[in-house]
Design a protein around this motif. Sequence first.
Motif, PDB file in Angstrom:
ATOM      1  N   SER A 225     -39.476 -32.065 -61.445  1.00  0.00           N
ATOM      2  CA  SER A 225     -38.527 -33.340 -60.954  1.00  0.00           C
ATOM      3  C   SER A 225     -39.594 -34.301 -61.176  1.00  0.00           C
ATOM      4  O   SER A 225     -39.327 -36.040 -60.703  1.00  0.00           O
ATOM      5  N   ASN A 226     -40.554 -33.290 -62.120  1.00  0.00           N
ATOM      6  CA  ASN A 226     -41.147 -35.177 -62.874  1.00  0.00           C
ATOM      7  C   ASN A 226     -40.862 -35.798 -64.114  1.00  0.00           C
ATOM      8  O   ASN A 226     -39.749 -34.639 -64.845  1.00  0.00           O
ATOM      9  N   PRO A 227     -40.792 -36.759 -64.568  1.00  0.00           N
ATOM     10  CA  PRO A 227     -40.328 -37.903 -65.868  1.00  0.00           C
ATOM     11  C   PRO A 227     -40.663 -36.846 -67.090  1.00  0.00           C
ATOM     12  O   PRO A 227     -40.218 -37.347 -68.210  1.00  0.00           O
ATOM     13  N   LEU A 228     -41.820 -36.537 -66.511  1.00  0.00           N
ATOM     14  CA  LEU A 228     -42.275 -35.986 -67.990  1.00  0.00           C
ATOM     15  C   LEU A 228     -42.113 -34.689 -67.649  1.00  0.00           C
ATOM     16  O   LEU A 228     -41.086 -33.584 -69.356  1.00  0.00           O
ATOM     17  N   SER A 257     -29.049 -30.861 -60.415  1.00  0.00           N
ATOM     18  CA  SER A 257     -29.540 -31.267 -59.178  1.00  0.00           C
ATOM     19  C   SER A 257     -31.386 -31.352 -59.238  1.00  0.00           C
ATOM     20  O   SER A 257     -32.351 -31.704 -57.752  1.00  0.00           O
ATOM     21  N   THR A 258     -31.480 -30.648 -59.764  1.00  0.00           N
ATOM     22  CA  THR A 258     -33.083 -30.958 -59.596  1.00  0.00           C
ATOM     23  C   THR A 258     -33.732 -31.116 -60.840  1.00  0.00           C
ATOM     24  O   THR A 258     -34.827 -31.872 -60.920  1.00  0.00           O
ATOM     25  N   LEU A 260     -34.619 -34.146 -63.522  1.00  0.00           N
ATOM     26  CA  LEU A 260     -33.929 -35.575 -64.441  1.00  0.00           C
ATOM     27  C   LEU A 260     -32.797 -35.507 -65.675  1.00  0.00           C
ATOM     28  O   LEU A 260     -32.827 -35.106 -65.713  1.00  0.00           O
ATOM     29  N   THR A 304     -38.087 -38.067 -76.594  1.00  0.00           N
ATOM     30  CA  THR A 304     -38.915 -39.875 -76.623  1.00  0.00           C
ATOM     31  C   THR A 304     -37.904 -39.871 -75.957  1.00  0.00           C
ATOM     32  O   THR A 304     -36.943 -40.870 -74.947  1.00  0.00           O
ATOM     33  N   LEU A 307     -36.870 -39.434 -72.677  1.00  0.00           N
ATOM     34  CA  LEU A 307     -38.286 -39.663 -71.585  1.00  0.00           C
ATOM     35  C   LEU A 307     -37.322 -41.812 -71.735  1.00  0.00           C
ATOM     36  O   LEU A 307     -37.339 -41.996 -70.433  1.00  0.00           O
ATOM     37  N   ALA A 308     -36.643 -41.820 -72.195  1.00  0.00           N
ATOM     38  CA  ALA A 308     -35.974 -43.421 -72.423  1.00  0.00           C
ATOM     39  C   ALA A 308     -35.020 -43.038 -71.159  1.00  0.00           C
ATOM     40  O   ALA A 308     -34.984 -44.085 -70.561  1.00  0.00           O
ATOM     41  N   ASN A 310     -34.490 -40.721 -68.674  1.00  0.00           N
ATOM     42  CA  ASN A 310     -35.497 -41.022 -67.523  1.00  0.00           C
ATOM     43  C   ASN A 310     -35.966 -41.728 -67.119  1.00  0.00           C
ATOM     44  O   ASN A 310     -35.705 -42.682 -65.503  1.00  0.00           O
ATOM     45  N   TYR A 311     -36.061 -43.255 -67.998  1.00  0.00           N
ATOM     46  CA  TYR A 311     -36.696 -44.551 -67.095  1.00  0.00           C
ATOM     47  C   TYR A 311     -35.769 -45.316 -67.209  1.00  0.00           C
ATOM     48  O   TYR A 311     -35.480 -46.062 -65.884  1.00  0.00           O
ATOM     49  N   VAL A 312     -34.758 -45.460 -67.880  1.00  0.00           N
ATOM     50  CA  VAL A 312     -33.492 -46.186 -67.488  1.00  0.00           C
ATOM     51  C   VAL A 312     -32.478 -46.151 -65.964  1.00  0.00           C
ATOM     52  O   VAL A 312     -32.658 -46.257 -66.115  1.00  0.00           O
ATOM     53  N   PHE A 313     -32.159 -44.493 -66.295  1.00  0.00           N
ATOM     54  CA  PHE A 313     -31.126 -44.034 -65.483  1.00  0.00           C
ATOM     55  C   PHE A 313     -31.774 -43.337 -64.186  1.00  0.00           C
ATOM     56  O   PHE A 313     -33.007 -43.012 -63.992  1.00  0.00           O
TER      57      PHE A 313
END
Lengths: 313, 470
Positions: A225-228, A257-258, A260, A304, A307-308, A310-313
């Motif tokens: 569940s952590n973005p990184l 579901s677990t 990102l 990269t 992570l991108a 995860n940031y956008v969606f």
Amino acid sequence: MLVLLGIRYLTPASVTEWMTDPARDFVTLSISVIIESLPFVFLGIVLSSLVQVWLPEGFLLRRLPRNPALRRFTISLLGVLLPVCECGNVPLARGLIMSGLTVADSMTFLFAAPIINPITIVTTYQAFGWNDGILVSRIIGGLLIANLVGFIFSRHPSPEKLLTTGFQEACAIDEAAPRNRRVRRTFLQFSRETSAMMPALFIGAGIAGFIQVAVSRNVLVALGSNPLWSVLALMTLAFVVAICSNVDAFFILSFGSTFLPGGIVAFLVFGPMIDVKMLALLRTTFTAKTLVQVSILIAMCAATLGLAVNYVF
Amino acid sequence: MSTDADLTGPPRAAPSSRAFRRLLYGSIAVFALLALGLVALNLSQGPRLTSAQLNVQTSVERAGQRLLLESNEVLAPVGDAQISVTPSVGVATTSNQTSIQVEFTSILEYNTTYTVTATGVKSASQNAESTFSYSFTTPDANVAFLVPGSAVSTAEPAPDDRIERASLTGGTTETLYSAPHISRFATMGQKLVVATTDADGYDLLDIITPDGSAAPIPVQLAGPGTVTGLTASAKSNLFGYTYRAAPSPYYPTANEQLYIYDTTLGQAFSIPVTGPDHELLDVTSWFFVPGTTSLVARSPDGSLYLADVLGLLDGSSGTVGVGSADALQGFVPGTKSLVTERGGATFTIDFGTPGTPVTAPFTEASGAAGAGSGAGVSPPVQTQTALPLDASGTVVARSSDATALVKRDASASTTVFTTPDGTPITHFCLSTNGRYAVTSTSAGTTYIPLAGSAEPRTFPGSQPDWCSAG
């Protein structure tokens, strides 16, 4: 395959009873990787032999754009025509190098083809639809990374140094081979490639099985569940499970579901390019140094991308 | 094996090892920096609301409906203090993994836009906070009623009777269906079940699709006779009717018998409800158990029976006796508790628990003046007409002179409606969610809100569909 089926038929079910659970898991997981990969490896070897022996000399090269970037982009799209997963692309990429394609162009094909092959696209769509940009990110991200790897390695001053000595010798033998007696040459080529690929496949499958037993999946899932950590955990999972690109979307769907979406994209992009089984297969062709460089580059790109997402969606 | 130079024609300066290394490691460094930047951006961004789920239809039918807010990340626990709802509604909040469950402790208002806001929502793995906000609009309160066609003069035939639909929050009425001699009807979602009387005075029963997308389906009755009652359970896709056969020389009198029709089976015959002895069951009153496919019926001798309709249809279960009662008042809205009268006392029978239904005393609220009987309570009410409104004993009853409706809870007796010109209330019922009382007078049908700020609305019709909803 027949040998495996024969062993299973002749062996009583109790033969593994003496094994501990981890040992039994290791055998099961290793054999599952082999069974899953074997048809594609053979298909790749057949296609590789056909490309080398039956296509007229320079047939493929003459039809490709002369501009390097455009040529690599065209090559990266060739996977659309080939429903072969990454393990089958290794012998095919070897065949392409033997038939005159540059090492960088072959790398581009090698890393793009498993992601944009039609079965992979369909299964990814079936698993995720258009949700969270996973399908689009996988296709576009995979193409960009493969072309970037091709571009960077096209700048290598001595491309032959990217290859193992053994493979360079095999290329030399192929170049010196007479152009007649195609059927015999096809069989010889098939035999040679099979001899090169099979040990690598078994070793890769064994490593994949071992790591899966040794590393708890629960540890990876806990990070989801952590973005990184979701990105890093799923890239590690992709490296470990060494699952075919044709079916990896359904595999990772159960983690949907677990984790990102960025983690899932990183899994779907990194896995087909680099995993333990692929490294074992690629080691038949590329030097260890080349594989380390390629792996790091692709890992950074996939992370990269994840992570991108995860940031956008 | 070849190189780019082989394929591009004119040779160009060969790249050096140093340039290659610079390009390779430079690219890796650039991507590493990009990744670091994205990590920072991701960590500074709190969790996001990805989707929300709520059955808005049931949110106006019963309390306890849940809004599910889905996040893109596993969340730290979220409590009631972090949730606000506009307009205000009580909530109970729980969170689990990536979801927040907001349970509304009361029934929501019709045709109202609610905004649920969760503040200070944190991921389980990082400190960045965010606010989730979700808005939804509850459905309008649509009602249907029967408007009899009245002839302008005796020389002309009476126009068709009409079933009309209207909104309680405003707007005009629309005609759903019209036909001569409609005797009763019930609504089932988008369909109507309509009983009409033919020229011989016998009833016909049809399932009508008002938008014309399907042909009417005639329901085969057991012979010439009269449909004496009709109740539909839209949730269960079932309707039931009581039927009295026309007198014949051999059977000069007939009792009312109960039949059930499952609309999911398409054009099928209705099935008779039989007693434990597998004989046709004569009934004096009956109800669907809310939210189930079961029904409870009272026979003329006062026995109560419980039957699962689907079990009757496929023969997998039969009717069982569940005690006796002198009268059935109806289910407490939003529950599976049936209020009954026996020997001058009132009881509830709870069909919501597995196994044998549990019977318990039901004490009607005394109102401000005390006693639970109609006598001596201000304003006086007809106790026998009291309908249960909630489990605490609140009831709604007609005033003694039948010109007003009184709501009586533990603290007060309140007149919630008085007929404008003193015409008596001929019949009244409560909506299945308990938010409205529906009265019928000779002047029309009035829908009276029992809570909130909505105004009563009157329509010139009779037989409101809310009174035939199970």
